[in-house]
Design a protein around this motif. Structure first.
Motif, PDB file in Angstrom:
ATOM      1  N   SER A  14     -43.678  35.064  -2.470  1.00  0.00           N
ATOM      2  CA  SER A  14     -42.231  35.164  -2.614  1.00  0.00           C
ATOM      3  C   SER A  14     -41.817  35.817  -3.924  1.00  0.00           C
ATOM      4  CB  SER A  14     -41.603  33.772  -2.535  1.00  0.00           C
ATOM      5  OG  SER A  14     -42.064  32.968  -3.607  1.00  0.00           O
ATOM      6  N   VAL A  15     -40.645  36.416  -3.871  1.00  0.00           N
ATOM      7  CA  VAL A  15     -39.923  36.903  -5.046  1.00  0.00           C
ATOM      8  C   VAL A  15     -38.646  36.083  -5.064  1.00  0.00           C
ATOM      9  CG1 VAL A  15     -38.767  38.871  -6.121  1.00  0.00           C
ATOM     10  CG2 VAL A  15     -40.869  39.229  -4.802  1.00  0.00           C
ATOM     11  N   THR A  16     -38.387  35.387  -6.177  1.00  0.00           N
ATOM     12  CA  THR A  16     -37.240  34.486  -6.245  1.00  0.00           C
ATOM     13  C   THR A  16     -36.319  34.870  -7.388  1.00  0.00           C
ATOM     14  OG1 THR A  16     -38.611  32.694  -5.367  1.00  0.00           O
ATOM     15  CG2 THR A  16     -36.519  32.072  -6.409  1.00  0.00           C
ATOM     16  N   ALA A  17     -35.052  35.100  -7.040  1.00  0.00           N
ATOM     17  CA  ALA A  17     -34.019  35.425  -8.021  1.00  0.00           C
ATOM     18  C   ALA A  17     -33.020  34.278  -8.073  1.00  0.00           C
ATOM     19  CB  ALA A  17     -33.312  36.714  -7.627  1.00  0.00           C
ATOM     20  N   THR A  18     -32.549  33.948  -9.275  1.00  0.00           N
ATOM     21  CA  THR A  18     -31.512  32.936  -9.446  1.00  0.00           C
ATOM     22  C   THR A  18     -30.242  33.649  -9.862  1.00  0.00           C
ATOM     23  OG1 THR A  18     -33.160  31.294 -10.118  1.00  0.00           O
ATOM     24  CG2 THR A  18     -30.860  30.813 -10.640  1.00  0.00           C
ATOM     25  N   ILE A  19     -29.251  33.626  -8.979  1.00  0.00           N
ATOM     26  CA  ILE A  19     -28.014  34.367  -9.195  1.00  0.00           C
ATOM     27  C   ILE A  19     -26.844  33.450  -8.836  1.00  0.00           C
ATOM     28  CG2 ILE A  19     -26.685  36.429  -8.588  1.00  0.00           C
ATOM     29  CD1 ILE A  19     -29.398  37.618  -7.582  1.00  0.00           C
ATOM     30  N   ASP A  20     -25.815  33.456  -9.670  1.00  0.00           N
ATOM     31  CA  ASP A  20     -24.639  32.623  -9.438  1.00  0.00           C
ATOM     32  C   ASP A  20     -23.769  33.278  -8.369  1.00  0.00           C
ATOM     33  OD1 ASP A  20     -22.592  30.822  -9.549  1.00  0.00           O
ATOM     34  OD2 ASP A  20     -21.916  31.369 -11.558  1.00  0.00           O
ATOM     35  N   MET A  21     -24.001  32.884  -7.118  1.00  0.00           N
ATOM     36  CA  MET A  21     -23.216  33.373  -5.977  1.00  0.00           C
ATOM     37  C   MET A  21     -23.276  32.346  -4.873  1.00  0.00           C
ATOM     38  SD  MET A  21     -25.724  36.383  -4.354  1.00  0.00           S
ATOM     39  CE  MET A  21     -24.982  37.600  -5.358  1.00  0.00           C
ATOM     40  N   ASN A  22     -22.370  32.478  -3.915  1.00  0.00           N
ATOM     41  CA  ASN A  22     -22.386  31.525  -2.808  1.00  0.00           C
ATOM     42  C   ASN A  22     -23.412  31.957  -1.762  1.00  0.00           C
ATOM     43  OD1 ASN A  22     -21.143  33.245  -0.793  1.00  0.00           O
ATOM     44  ND2 ASN A  22     -19.169  32.884  -1.816  1.00  0.00           N
ATOM     45  N   SER A  23     -23.665  31.086  -0.797  1.00  0.00           N
ATOM     46  CA  SER A  23     -24.722  31.358   0.175  1.00  0.00           C
ATOM     47  C   SER A  23     -24.398  32.546   1.076  1.00  0.00           C
ATOM     48  CB  SER A  23     -25.022  30.114   1.011  1.00  0.00           C
ATOM     49  OG  SER A  23     -23.872  29.701   1.714  1.00  0.00           O
ATOM     50  N   GLY A  24     -23.143  32.771   1.396  1.00  0.00           N
ATOM     51  CA  GLY A  24     -22.772  33.925   2.208  1.00  0.00           C
ATOM     52  C   GLY A  24     -23.076  35.236   1.496  1.00  0.00           C
ATOM     53  N   GLU A  25     -22.698  35.305   0.215  1.00  0.00           N
ATOM     54  CA  GLU A  25     -23.002  36.499  -0.583  1.00  0.00           C
ATOM     55  C   GLU A  25     -24.512  36.677  -0.718  1.00  0.00           C
ATOM     56  OE1 GLU A  25     -19.330  36.721  -3.768  1.00  0.00           O
ATOM     57  OE2 GLU A  25     -20.906  35.233  -4.109  1.00  0.00           O
ATOM     58  N   ALA A  26     -25.208  35.569  -0.910  1.00  0.00           N
ATOM     59  CA  ALA A  26     -26.666  35.626  -1.079  1.00  0.00           C
ATOM     60  C   ALA A  26     -27.348  36.144   0.185  1.00  0.00           C
ATOM     61  CB  ALA A  26     -27.202  34.246  -1.464  1.00  0.00           C
ATOM     62  N   ARG A  27     -26.903  35.719   1.342  1.00  0.00           N
ATOM     63  CA  ARG A  27     -27.491  36.204   2.597  1.00  0.00           C
ATOM     64  C   ARG A  27     -27.271  37.702   2.754  1.00  0.00           C
ATOM     65  NH1 ARG A  27     -25.553  31.216   4.378  1.00  0.00           N
ATOM     66  NH2 ARG A  27     -23.650  32.145   5.205  1.00  0.00           N
ATOM     67  N   LYS A  28     -26.074  38.179   2.424  1.00  0.00           N
ATOM     68  CA  LYS A  28     -25.782  39.612   2.500  1.00  0.00           C
ATOM     69  C   LYS A  28     -26.655  40.394   1.521  1.00  0.00           C
ATOM     70  CE  LYS A  28     -20.979  39.121   3.913  1.00  0.00           C
ATOM     71  NZ  LYS A  28     -19.578  39.243   3.469  1.00  0.00           N
ATOM     72  N   LEU A  29     -26.752  39.894   0.285  1.00  0.00           N
ATOM     73  CA  LEU A  29     -27.557  40.576  -0.722  1.00  0.00           C
ATOM     74  C   LEU A  29     -29.018  40.609  -0.309  1.00  0.00           C
ATOM     75  CD1 LEU A  29     -27.861  41.973  -3.448  1.00  0.00           C
ATOM     76  CD2 LEU A  29     -28.114  39.699  -4.483  1.00  0.00           C
ATOM     77  N   CYS A  30     -29.505  39.524   0.231  1.00  0.00           N
ATOM     78  CA  CYS A  30     -30.904  39.442   0.655  1.00  0.00           C
ATOM     79  C   CYS A  30     -31.212  40.536   1.679  1.00  0.00           C
ATOM     80  CB  CYS A  30     -31.184  38.060   1.232  1.00  0.00           C
ATOM     81  SG  CYS A  30     -32.924  37.636   1.279  1.00  0.00           S
ATOM     82  N   THR A  31     -30.349  40.661   2.662  1.00  0.00           N
ATOM     83  CA  THR A  31     -30.527  41.686   3.691  1.00  0.00           C
ATOM     84  C   THR A  31     -30.480  43.082   3.082  1.00  0.00           C
ATOM     85  OG1 THR A  31     -29.546  40.231   5.343  1.00  0.00           O
ATOM     86  CG2 THR A  31     -29.592  42.572   5.863  1.00  0.00           C
ATOM     87  N   GLN A  32     -29.553  43.302   2.152  1.00  0.00           N
ATOM     88  CA  GLN A  32     -29.442  44.604   1.494  1.00  0.00           C
ATOM     89  C   GLN A  32     -30.692  44.921   0.682  1.00  0.00           C
ATOM     90  OE1 GLN A  32     -25.772  44.291  -0.716  1.00  0.00           O
ATOM     91  NE2 GLN A  32     -24.564  45.143   0.956  1.00  0.00           N
ATOM     92  N   VAL A  33     -31.199  43.938  -0.031  1.00  0.00           N
ATOM     93  CA  VAL A  33     -32.397  44.151  -0.849  1.00  0.00           C
ATOM     94  C   VAL A  33     -33.596  44.482   0.034  1.00  0.00           C
ATOM     95  CG1 VAL A  33     -34.064  42.986  -2.354  1.00  0.00           C
ATOM     96  CG2 VAL A  33     -31.624  42.817  -2.829  1.00  0.00           C
ATOM     97  N   ALA A  34     -33.780  43.754   1.115  1.00  0.00           N
ATOM     98  CA  ALA A  34     -34.901  44.040   2.021  1.00  0.00           C
ATOM     99  C   ALA A  34     -34.779  45.453   2.595  1.00  0.00           C
ATOM    100  CB  ALA A  34     -34.957  42.999   3.138  1.00  0.00           C
TER     101      ALA A  34
END
Length: 108
Positions: free
Chosen positions: A53-73
């Motif tokens: 795993s690659v784990t980032a700690t970012i101050d955002m809500n879970s909806g934003e995090a799911r979108k960012l995760c998909t964008q990063v992949a």
């Protein structure tokens, strides 16, 4: 706002590393370096070969995090980064303890 800034910075900053013995680990550390260099992370990005795993700690809500995760992949795939099977990108909130608020598979 953070989501679009992070995605733009990742897009501008990431380039696949040169050929190496273990590309997956190189790609994982390259991704972490980009996350850390955005200035948006609340803690240093972590790579775990044991947990794949690659784990980032970012101050955002879970909806934003799911979108960012998909964008990063998607960004990693578009830049030619391919990981061994089972590798994930995980996002934690500074308030979620050890729990991820989003995760996605990194491209094979």
């Amino acid at each position: 706002m953070k989501l679009s800034v992070m995605a733009a910075l990742l897009c501008l900053s990431f380039s696949a590393p040169a050929v190496a013995d273990n590309r997956t680990v190189d790609y994982a550390y390259a991704l972490c370096s980009v996350v850390d260099n955005t200035g948006l992370a609340s803690a240093p990005c972590e790579v775990s070969g044991w947990n794949q795993s690659v784990t980032a700690t970012i101050d955002m809500n879970s909806g934003e995090a799911r979108k960012l995760c998909t964008q990063v992949a998607g960004l990693m795939a578009s830049k030619g980064a391919h990981f061994d099977s089972g590798w994930t990108f995980q996002i934690k909130s500074p308030y979620s303890g050890d729990n991820s608020i989003a995760y996605c598979n990194l491209p094979r």
